[in-house]
Design a protein around this motif. Structure first.
Motif, PDB file in Angstrom:
ATOM      1  N   CYS A 214       0.970  -1.627   0.011  1.00  0.00           N
ATOM      2  CA  CYS A 214      -0.101  -0.044   0.092  1.00  0.00           C
ATOM      3  C   CYS A 214       0.863   0.976  -0.433  1.00  0.00           C
ATOM      4  CB  CYS A 214      -0.627  -0.200   1.137  1.00  0.00           C
ATOM      5  SG  CYS A 214      -2.204  -1.938   1.263  1.00  0.00           S
TER       6      CYS A 214
ATOM      7  N   ARG B 212      -5.351   7.962   4.858  1.00  0.00           N
ATOM      8  CA  ARG B 212      -4.743   7.459   3.573  1.00  0.00           C
ATOM      9  C   ARG B 212      -3.820   6.101   5.030  1.00  0.00           C
ATOM     10  NH1 ARG B 212      -4.341  12.058  -1.471  1.00  0.00           N
ATOM     11  NH2 ARG B 212      -6.590  12.372  -0.745  1.00  0.00           N
TER      12      ARG B 212
ATOM     13  N   TRP C 284      -3.254   3.125   4.350  1.00  0.00           N
ATOM     14  CA  TRP C 284      -4.177   1.581   3.555  1.00  0.00           C
ATOM     15  C   TRP C 284      -3.674   1.157   4.176  1.00  0.00           C
ATOM     16  CZ3 TRP C 284      -8.454   4.773   3.313  1.00  0.00           C
ATOM     17  CH2 TRP C 284      -8.428   5.456   1.666  1.00  0.00           C
TER      18      TRP C 284
END
Length: 692
Positions: free
Chosen positions: A328, A423, A425
């Motif tokens: 990611c 963000r 993730w």
């Protein structure tokens, strides 16, 4: 309670200091070295105990200190090698404002950040230690000498005593404890026990007292530290170092409010698993740092080794977190080149494999008796939606009576939203992945069942063990939520104070750092207050299996009575392993034929004697076994642990081999003690004397 407090303090020092010193010598900055101290300490214990066993050295406080000195020399050699021309070429010091301190281009964590994190860890640790130790000391029978009724607790307490008495700390030699007669091979990840055995001469506790205090003491350190590390990593995606330290402190403190983290694991005695998993975030984050600073390959491998040797389930957590981070984040934002970054991670993994070779060897050798993917704890009445809900929000067994915990659910949900905003993730996917694995342990998730079950197998597909992993990530997210709120609140207050000072031309009384510290202090006080409010519920949970269902006051009296018999010390006590009477060993030090609820590689004479106990004095073959094994006493204490071990043997039902003895006695045995359900028989001299 004074003994419990002393054990907690000593445990903190023994767990953190050796690893921190070695980590610092391996060129880690002090903040990182202190955080990585526990897993590095366990890594050292793992390596030293196996080496000592191979060369015939005993594991004790003195040899452990010698091992620490040798480790410091090895760490010095590692650092010296990296300072050579070849070392600087292979693992150059990263450039940037924090290169001298942090090994990355981040600004270094100063004393302010360290103190904030330490405060959060201290609050969380204090809540955990008090909540787990106080109810045993004040309300359980026998106080800190109370015996847990859960299966695994006997193994842990016996291991602590056995390592202390024999000096054998290697996980590859635990078969010598498990089976008195055959000493058949058995591997068990033993670093937690080996470290704990060092505390005997320092604390003065007996084995049962040490087990009851050392278990929560370690979790009081590793759980807040693991959550703090993960919360800090989450926060660094958007926040500066000091703000991230505030968030880490919030995560460390709030971890003590999640019953799935310390209290369920203390109740069900799966402490080595919990310790290994709780330290996995520390090792994972240290591993992520190797691509920015290749000098960290050594300490990262040592930390992952410590996690793995404490319990292999921790390696799975490390692997999942690091793999998701690579996919990611690191893959899309390489530090050097993708290939070079990947090779750096691979080299860390390769070094780890070398260091954990004993773990791999032992695990493979006992794999036939530990078919991990096939443990099944599913409940047919639970649907998929309910299973997912229980897995996501800590509602699996044994927390069904407490579910749903709306406050923790709300903070976790807010933290997940903040993760999405930042963000991060990898963090979100790690949480989701273990929610799915946990749900699959509750209810079958169709085509995903086998791959998820294979991962869950390293946790025995046990819902409470897997919920621990989810709770670890949930607590980190909750810490992110409340810590971020504290950071934003302190910034808003600082802005208001600055505006008011500028309007009145008055000198500024409170700096932003003071306001942030005050906000964190207030937050920690609120969390501590919540710990006080939840104390009755959490204390009851942690001490739930302490009522004497199998091993109670009568058993302890019988053990101590038997310990006063001089001829019991140079002989073996024949016991029914299904009844848990192997507790006679950690309580007194006497030698039972069956130290645990199960054993590997039973000998034929063990089987014959176990099932022929009622024929002692009537069967010459059994009498000869009694003489050969130096059995002088027999102890019987029903009931047995599992239902199929009680009653008369029959088709598909094992039954109780001591039932006939209990009903009719045996010609060669004389009853010498009876109290409650506990009976002790002495072997008659006519049986012990050799035949003419």
């Amino acid at each position: 309670m004074l003994l419990g407090a002393w054990v907690v303090v000593v445990t903190a020092l023994v767990l953190i200091v050796p690893g921190a010193l070695v980590g610092r010598r391996m060129m880690l900055p002090w903040p990182v070295a202190l955080a990585a101290g526990p897993p590095i300490t366990f890594g050292l214990v793992s390596i030293l105990t196996v080496l000592y066993s191979a060369v015939g050295f005993q594991w004790n406080a003195i040899s452990a200190l010698v091992g620490l000195v040798l480790a410091m020399f090895a760490a010095w050699a590692y650092a010296a090698l990296l300072r050579t021309r070849w070392g600087r070429r292979v693992a150059p010091a990263p450039e940037g404002p924090g290169s001298d301190e942090t090994g990355s281009d981040d600004p270094p964590a100063g004393i302010t950040a360290m103190l904030r994190v330490a405060a959060g860890v201290a609050v969380g640790g204090a809540i955990i230690a008090i909540t787990c130790i106080r109810p045993i000391a004040t309300t359980a029978f026998a106080g800190l000498n109370n015996v847990s009724q859960v299966w695994d607790s006997l193994w842990h307490a016996s291991s602590l005593r056995w390592i202390h008495e024999t000096g054998i700390g290697s996980g590859l030699r635990m078969g010598e404890l498990m089976n008195y007669d055959t000493h058949g091979f058995n591997y068990y990840p033993n670093t937690w026990h080996a470290l704990g055995a060092l505390l005997f001469p320092i604390t003065g506790a007996n084995p049962v007292e040490l087990y009851n205090t050392y278990s929560p003491a370690v979790l009081a350190i590793t759980v807040p530290l693991g959550v703090a590390s993960m919360s800090y990593w989450f926060a660094r995606h958007r926040f500066d170092v000091n703000s991230s330290a505030t968030i880490a402190a919030a995560g460390a403190a709030i971890s003590a409010l999640f019953p799935s983290l310390p209290y369920v694991e203390v109740e069900l005695t799966s402490v080595p698993n919990a310790v290994g998993v709780s330290l996995a975030p520390v090792a994972a984050i240290l591993t992520m740092g190797v691509i920015r600073d290749r000098r960290r390959v050594g300490p990262a491998a040592l930390a992952v080794t410590g996690v793995t040797a404490t319990h292999p389930s921790g390696l799975i957590v490390v692997g999942v977190i690091v793999a998701l981070w690579w996919l990611c984040e690191a893959l899309w934002h390489p530090v050097s080149t993708r290939l070079r970054d990947l090779l750096t991670l691979v080299s860390t993994g390769a070094l780890t494999l070398i260091l954990v070779a004993p773990v791999i060897y032992g695990t493979l050798k006992v794999s036939d008796t530990n078919e991990l993917p096939f443990f099944d704890f599913r409940v047919e009445t639970v649907g998929v939606a309910q299973g997912l809900s229980q897995a996501a929000f800590n509602g699996t067994v044994p927390l069904a009576d407490y579910y749903p915990l709306w406050g923790l659910i709300a903070f976790t949900a807010l933290g997940l939203i903040v993760l999405a905003w930042m963000r991060c993730w990898a963090g979100l996917l790690a949480w989701l992945a273990f929610v799915l694995v946990t749900a699959n342990a509750v209810v079958e998730l169709s085509v995903l069942s086998y791959p998820l079950g294979s991962i869950g197998g390293y946790f025995y597909n046990s819902p409470h063990r897997l919920t621990f992993v989810v709770a670890l990530l949930s607590a980190s997210a909750a810490g992110l939520a409340v810590g971020s709120a504290a950071v934003w609140l302190s910034r808003w207050v600082s802005g208001k104070l600055a505006a008011r000072s500028s309007e009145s031309d008055a000198p500024r009384r409170f700096s932003p750092a003071v306001v942030a510290t005050a906000a964190l202090a207030l937050l920690l006080v609120l969390i501590a207050g919540a710990g006080v409010v939840k104390y009755p519920q959490h204390a009851q949970l942690a001490s739930k299996e302490r009522g004497g269902k199998y091993i109670g006051p009568d058993d302890l009296d019988a053990y101590h009575w038997l310990a006063d018999r001089p001829d019991a010390w140079n002989s073996v006590i024949l016991n029914n392993l299904d009844q848990g009477t192997g507790w006679i060993y950690p309580v007194t030090g006497l030698t039972p034929l069956f130290p645990f609820y199960r054993a590997n590689d039973f000998s034929q004479r063990q089987r014959d004697l176990y099932w022929g106990v009622s024929t002692i004095g009537a069967d010459p073959k059994i009498d000869q076994i009694v003489r050969d094994m130096r059995v002088h006493y027999v102890i019987d204490s029903p009931p047995s642990y599992w239902p199929f071990q009680n009653g008369a043997p029959g088709p598909g039902h094992q039954g109780d081999p001591f039932l006939a003895l209990r009903r009719n006695g045996a010609p060669g045995l004389t009853e010498v003690f009876r109290q409650g359900n506990v009976t002790i028989f002495r072997v008659n001299d006519s049986v012990l004397a050799p035949p003419p």
